[in-house]
Design an enzyme around this catalytic site. Structure first.
Site, mmCIF file in Angstrom:
data_model
loop_
_atom_site.group_PDB
_atom_site.id
_atom_site.type_symbol
_atom_site.label_atom_id
_atom_site.label_comp_id
_atom_site.label_asym_id
_atom_site.label_seq_id
_atom_site.Cartn_x
_atom_site.Cartn_y
_atom_site.Cartn_z
ATOM 1 C CG ASP A 42 54.334 -21.423 60.610
ATOM 2 O OD1 ASP A 42 54.308 -21.546 61.850
ATOM 3 O OD2 ASP A 42 54.702 -20.379 60.031
ATOM 4 C CD GLU A 68 57.579 -17.890 64.427
ATOM 5 O OE1 GLU A 68 58.368 -17.098 64.986
ATOM 6 O OE2 GLU A 68 57.950 -18.681 63.529
#
Length: 500
Positions: free
Chosen positions: A122, A187
């Protein structure tokens, strides 16, 4: 005579080891050089997926990215599990499943060490209007730099690990260690559910793992580095509430105790003009600097003048390289981030806000306990507020990001990492710490009890999270070689512990 014979024997052994290493690594390095355009193209395809995890409404793209990564792993012969990490509650009260975490592994041989790599796919939000010179989700090469959101943080390093494995397979060489991977998609928004997953799988997926490696940070300078520590973090909210409505400053100015005035006094009590934290007791648990540690900063390549130009400041709070690096890595710091509720738009507005919230964080170092820090800060702010005799209401709250993390440089991973750096770059790595917080490093070490190392390939000027994020082609390709060499060097230590 015996001493001379021993020296000759050691020299011959080193020559033989070097020759063996070259025979294994040189074909891998040649293959990586030959395939570098293909590897860059694959990074371009991954960057093109806008896997921004900041808003639940965007998680569909995160899941698409996870499936692309999973397809790559399975195409290489790995097995993939999409592990559930629970649900996120929306403001409406509805719940939404979080993007899963990939738990992947390749064929295992019992005699080999098992290495687990952690990464994330991400990214931070990015829009061209933010000031990007290029389209953030269209990887663009300029002067050897590959610009795009996620190029350095963290899609480039994740792909470099996969390309290192792929290179062994393509050159018909056996991967010298067992490989497992943990890839997540949240994250950048807090890794919700990951800690619980690690706990749940500690006796299964992680039970046979010997080493955990993370590549989610950057070098200090133009020289390659191994990272052995990060700071922790606690984020504070200081709320001051006064009247029941916003007031007109022309009518009530000078007649009421304004919440903004209280808040500014509170925030102003936290730091002096040199950046020293004024909260009583905050430095008590900070370990003193040893002579050995002090010397370790002297050989690091870090140019204060270059850094001033890079970030656009006239001076730092410290006058020397050593003092600044200590301030960044081994001492706590406090940063004020903003005020919620105060007027901040262009133009003028003569209002007295009824409620304001100040936001700041403290970066903690080893031996500092977040709960103790929270208590010290809360008590300090209430003392200051009491002295003001304000009729307003004060509320202090905090969220704990993570504890600080420090590794043992004598751990086999760091020995293998140093040898791998030397094999690829021709010299010793710099041994550095991070001023930022990377919670997963501490979590893995604390929850699994396994050896954890950070092996970065990002450049010191990669500008992660900014509108100039990039990774250089050089770092991306040489970093792939580094990971391939690391597999080999780790296996050599496993086979011959006496070499350590």
């Amino acid at each position: 005579m015996g001493t001379k014979l021993l020296a000759v024997a050691v020299m011959l052994f080193q020559v033989a080891s070097c020759s063996e290493s070259s025979a294994v690594l040189e074909p891998l390095f040649r293959h990586i050089d030959q395939r570098q355009n293909d590897f860059v193209q694959r990074l371009r395809e991954w960057v093109a997926i806008p896997s921004d995890s900041s808003q639940p409404s965007l998680w569909g793209e995160v899941e698409r990215m996870l499936h692309v990564a999973a397809d790559k792993i399975t195409a290489m012969g790995g097995t993939v599990e999409f592990a559930d990490v629970g649900s996120h509650e929306l403001p409406s009260g509805a719940s939404l499943r979080r993007p899963p975490v990939i738990l992947a592994q390749f064929e295992k041989e019992p005699k080999k060490a098992t290495l687990c790599f952690y990464g994330h796919v991400d990214v931070q939000p990015a829009n061209k209007e933010d000031g990007w010179a290029t389209e953030p989700f269209n990887l663009t090469e300029i002067d050897g730099n590959l610009y795009g959101r996620g190029a350095s943080d963290n899609k480039g390093p994740v792909l470099a690990w996969l390309h290192a494995i792929e290179t062994y397979l393509a050159t018909k060489q056996e991967v010298p260690v067992n490989i497992k991977l943990v890839l997540e998609g949240l994250e950048e928004s807090g890794s919700d559910g990951l800690e619980e997953l690690i706990q749940q799988r500690n006796d299964t997926f992680f039970s046979d793992v010997d080493y955990i490696v993370i590549s989610d940070n950057v070098w200090l300078s133009r020289r390659p580095a191994l990272t052995y520590g990060t700071r922790g973090s606690t984020y504070f909210f200081v709320e001051v509430e006064g009247p029941k409505i916003d007031l007109h400053s022309g009518v009530f100015g000078g007649c009421v105790q304004e919440p903004v005035g209280d808040l500014i006094a509170l925030l102003g009590s936290l730091l002096d003009h040199r950046g020293k934290i004024l909260v009583p007791g905050i430095y008590e648990s900070v370990a003193p600097v040893t002579e050995e540690e002090s010397k370790s900063y002297q050989d690091l390549h870090f140019d204060l003048e270059e850094m001033k130009q890079e970030i656009g400041v006239e001076c730092f709070l410290q006058d020397t390289k050593e003092a600044m690096l200590m301030a960044r890595w081994r001492y706590p710091s406090l940063s004020i981030h903003g005020i919620e509720g105060a007027f901040s738009q262009p133009g003028s507005k003569t209002v007295i806000p009824r409620r304001v919230v100040g936001k700041f964080s403290i970066r903690q170092v080893p031996n500092m306990e977040p709960a103790v820090v929270e208590k010290q800060v809360t008590e300090h702010l209430h003392r200051v507020f009491t002295r003001r005799r304000s009729p307003n209401k004060l509320k202090v709250s905090a969220t704990v990001g993570a504890k600080a993390w420090v590794a043992d440089l004598k751990d086999p991973q760091y020995i293998a990492g140093r040898r791998a750096v030397k094999a690829v770059f021709g010299g010793e790595p710099e041994l550095i710490r991070e001023g930022s917080t990377i919670p997963v490093a501490h979590n893995f070490q604390e929850l699994t009890g396994k050896s954890v190392m950070m092996l970065p390939i990002g450049g010191h000027d990669d500008a992660e999270h900014s509108e100039k994020e990039k990774i250089s082609r050089y770092n991306f390709i040489e970093g792939t070689k580094l990971f391939a060499a690391y597999f080999y060097e780790l296996s050599q230590l496993q086979q011959s512990p006496q070499k350590m």
